[in-house]
Design an enzyme around this catalytic site. Structure first.
Site, PDB file in Angstrom:
ATOM      1  N   GLY A 164       0.913  -1.114   0.077  1.00 50.36           N
ATOM      2  CA  GLY A 164      -0.054   0.061  -0.057  1.00 50.36           C
ATOM      3  C   GLY A 164       0.723   1.232   0.043  1.00 50.36           C
ATOM      4  O   GLY A 164       1.764   1.053   0.640  1.00 50.36           O
ATOM      5  N   ARG A 211       1.016  -4.829  -5.251  1.00 46.82           N
ATOM      6  CA  ARG A 211       1.013  -6.291  -4.311  1.00 46.82           C
ATOM      7  C   ARG A 211       1.327  -7.425  -5.191  1.00 46.82           C
ATOM      8  O   ARG A 211       0.260  -7.953  -5.611  1.00 46.82           O
ATOM      9  CB  ARG A 211      -0.073  -6.195  -3.491  1.00 46.82           C
ATOM     10  CG  ARG A 211      -0.418  -5.109  -2.336  1.00 46.82           C
ATOM     11  CD  ARG A 211      -1.639  -5.449  -1.711  1.00 46.82           C
ATOM     12  NE  ARG A 211      -2.163  -4.206  -1.177  1.00 46.82           N
ATOM     13  CZ  ARG A 211      -1.564  -3.588   0.082  1.00 46.82           C
ATOM     14  NH1 ARG A 211      -0.579  -4.212   0.826  1.00 46.82           N
ATOM     15  NH2 ARG A 211      -2.258  -2.532   0.667  1.00 46.82           N
ATOM     16  N   ASP A 258       5.100  -5.173   6.121  1.00 47.87           N
ATOM     17  CA  ASP A 258       5.351  -6.275   6.645  1.00 47.87           C
ATOM     18  C   ASP A 258       5.710  -7.275   5.036  1.00 47.87           C
ATOM     19  O   ASP A 258       6.641  -8.085   5.169  1.00 47.87           O
ATOM     20  CB  ASP A 258       4.433  -6.915   7.322  1.00 47.87           C
ATOM     21  CG  ASP A 258       4.702  -6.585   8.894  1.00 47.87           C
ATOM     22  OD1 ASP A 258       6.053  -6.538   9.081  1.00 47.87           O
ATOM     23  OD2 ASP A 258       3.778  -6.472   9.739  1.00 47.87           O
ATOM     24  N   THR A 265       4.119   2.107   5.919  1.00 48.42           N
ATOM     25  CA  THR A 265       2.678   1.849   5.788  1.00 48.42           C
ATOM     26  C   THR A 265       1.907   2.755   6.841  1.00 48.42           C
ATOM     27  O   THR A 265       2.291   2.827   7.924  1.00 48.42           O
ATOM     28  CB  THR A 265       2.337   0.175   6.234  1.00 48.42           C
ATOM     29  OG1 THR A 265       1.021   0.013   6.694  1.00 48.42           O
ATOM     30  CG2 THR A 265       3.037  -0.047   7.446  1.00 48.42           C
ATOM     31  N   ASP A 276       2.302  -0.571  12.017  1.00 48.23           N
ATOM     32  CA  ASP A 276       2.062  -1.889  12.765  1.00 48.23           C
ATOM     33  C   ASP A 276       3.436  -2.829  12.604  1.00 48.23           C
ATOM     34  O   ASP A 276       3.018  -4.061  12.493  1.00 48.23           O
ATOM     35  CB  ASP A 276       0.869  -2.465  12.578  1.00 48.23           C
ATOM     36  CG  ASP A 276       0.676  -2.976  11.275  1.00 48.23           C
ATOM     37  OD1 ASP A 276       1.318  -2.573  10.524  1.00 48.23           O
ATOM     38  OD2 ASP A 276      -0.126  -4.071  10.932  1.00 48.23           O
ATOM     39  N   ARG A 312      -5.996  -2.373   9.126  1.00 48.93           N
ATOM     40  CA  ARG A 312      -5.757  -3.870   8.557  1.00 48.93           C
ATOM     41  C   ARG A 312      -6.240  -4.626   9.780  1.00 48.93           C
ATOM     42  O   ARG A 312      -7.106  -4.638  10.598  1.00 48.93           O
ATOM     43  CB  ARG A 312      -4.546  -4.283   7.873  1.00 48.93           C
ATOM     44  CG  ARG A 312      -4.787  -5.528   7.126  1.00 48.93           C
ATOM     45  CD  ARG A 312      -3.515  -6.217   6.540  1.00 48.93           C
ATOM     46  NE  ARG A 312      -3.090  -5.453   5.272  1.00 48.93           N
ATOM     47  CZ  ARG A 312      -3.548  -5.672   4.091  1.00 48.93           C
ATOM     48  NH1 ARG A 312      -4.323  -6.523   3.853  1.00 48.93           N
ATOM     49  NH2 ARG A 312      -2.886  -4.886   2.989  1.00 48.93           N
ATOM     50  N   GLN A 346      -7.436   7.981   3.525  1.00 52.94           N
ATOM     51  CA  GLN A 346      -6.419   8.050   4.610  1.00 52.94           C
ATOM     52  C   GLN A 346      -5.002   7.780   3.838  1.00 52.94           C
ATOM     53  O   GLN A 346      -3.926   8.105   4.496  1.00 52.94           O
ATOM     54  CB  GLN A 346      -6.659   7.007   5.439  1.00 52.94           C
ATOM     55  CG  GLN A 346      -7.919   7.297   6.162  1.00 52.94           C
ATOM     56  CD  GLN A 346      -8.706   5.724   6.860  1.00 52.94           C
ATOM     57  OE1 GLN A 346      -8.234   5.339   7.875  1.00 52.94           O
ATOM     58  NE2 GLN A 346      -9.214   4.973   5.933  1.00 52.94           N
TER      59      GLN A 346
END
Ligand code: F6P
Length: 323
Positions: A12, A73, A104, A126, A130, A172, A252
């Site tokens: 993303g 992706r 990740d 990202t 996270d 996510r 966002q």
């Protein structure tokens, strides 16, 4: 020693990726390296979509969201055939190291390349904030500010019409973005995948809030919990309220990067090249204890970002007077 560096953005898109690409390119050229931009992430590696980068190639991009190198992706990269082609292309082009800017999944791809004998470095990016190994990921701050800006506007309407506004935000499986946005917006309710949701308690809290004289409320829902629409329906079934739902979606991810993201992107991009010059490869450029740090892939799992429950409680106390 002069190195041949390939840089790509993957997964993303996140504001701040352009600053990182610019920093890798210009710091690389500063050190006399050759820099190639790879278009569309790992797909570009497979297709040999390489772009020679000069100083001017990255002019006028620091103020832009998205990524000038485009992103993907890549499904092909997950196949044996696609991966073998990617490795071959990197070898054929005499690439010394690939700098991967992404999350990740992108880091997993970089580690797979490293295992196949191709040196890599990852710059974390990202909006979800996270990633294992790092306290910060590019794009998080911009996304946070975008959410706050959007919620401030939605609040005007929620206030004027005495309505409950349910806001679904990205992340996510992670609630980091929703938690920090909820705290920053003064949301009455924050729903995170990391926490048990009790719909009855939630509704009772909204009713209490209303009885205290607060006729509107903001309910921040992390997408990992479920759809904002479903939460709104549950509230409507259990109370007299008719909540309005806003799914912020790709809003966002876009927009001009914040100063924080551009500064972090610039610093992390430059750090990646400094590492290459010192032969420190196969690692994540991270933020640890507030500083830019190098984390070898083998140690990435030792640090897992977690939602800060004390901030969750604080948000609740400040918004409702209750824990
Ligand atoms: O990882 C970033 C992110 O925006 C998540 O917050 C979201 O769940 C996902 O990507 C959306 O993926 P896609 O780009 O495939 O729509």
């Amino acid at each position: 020693m002069k190195q041949k560096i390939a840089v790509l953005t993957s997964g993303g898109d996140a504001p701040g990726m352009n600053a990182a690409v610019r920093a890798v390119t210009r710091t690389g050229l500063f050190h006399g390296c050759e820099v190639l931009g790879v278009m569309r992430g790992y797909d570009g590696v497979i297709n040999g979509d390489f772009l020679p980068m000069q100083l001017g190639s990255v002019a006028g991009i620091i103020n832009r969201g998205g990524t000038m190198l485009k992103s993907a992706r890549s499904e092909m990269f997950r196949t044996e055939e696609g991966f073998a082609k990617a490795v071959q292309n990197l070898k054929n082009n005499d690439i010394d190291v690939v700098v991967v800017v992404g999350g990740d999944g992108s880091m997993a791809g970089a580690r797979k390349l490293t295992a196949a004998g191709i040196s890599t470095i990852v710059i974390p990016a990202t909006i979800d904030g996270d990633m294992a190994g790092t306290e910060y990921t590019l794009g998080f701050d911009t996304a946070l500010n975008t959410i706050v800006d959007a919620v401030n506007k939605i609040r005007d309407t929620a206030f004027s019409h005495d309505r409950i506004a349910v806001i679904e935000v990205m992340g996510r499986h992670s609630g980091q973005l929703a938690l920090m946005a909820g705290l920053a917006c003064g949301a009455e309710v924050i729903l995170l995948p990391e926490m048990q949701m009790n719909m009855d308690e939630l509704c009772e809290g909204l009713v209490r809030s209303c009885k205290r004289g607060k006729a509107y409320s903001i309910v921040m829902v992390a997408e990992g919990v479920g759809r904002g629409r479903d939460i709104a329906e549950l509230i409507a079934q259990r109370t007299e309220f008719s909540p309005h739902v806003t799914v912020l979606g790709y809003l966002q991810r876009g927009g001009a990067p914040s100063a924080v993201d551009n500064i972090m992107g610039s610093r992390m991009g430059a750090a990646a090249v400094e590492n290459i010059m010192q032969g420190k490869l196969n690692c994540l450029i991270a933020q640890r204890h507030g500083e830019i740090a190098t984390v070898p892939y083998a140690l990435v799992q030792d640090y897992q970002p977690q939602v800060d429950y004390s901030l969750y409680e604080l948000a609740s106390i400040l918004a409702t007077g209750e824990k």
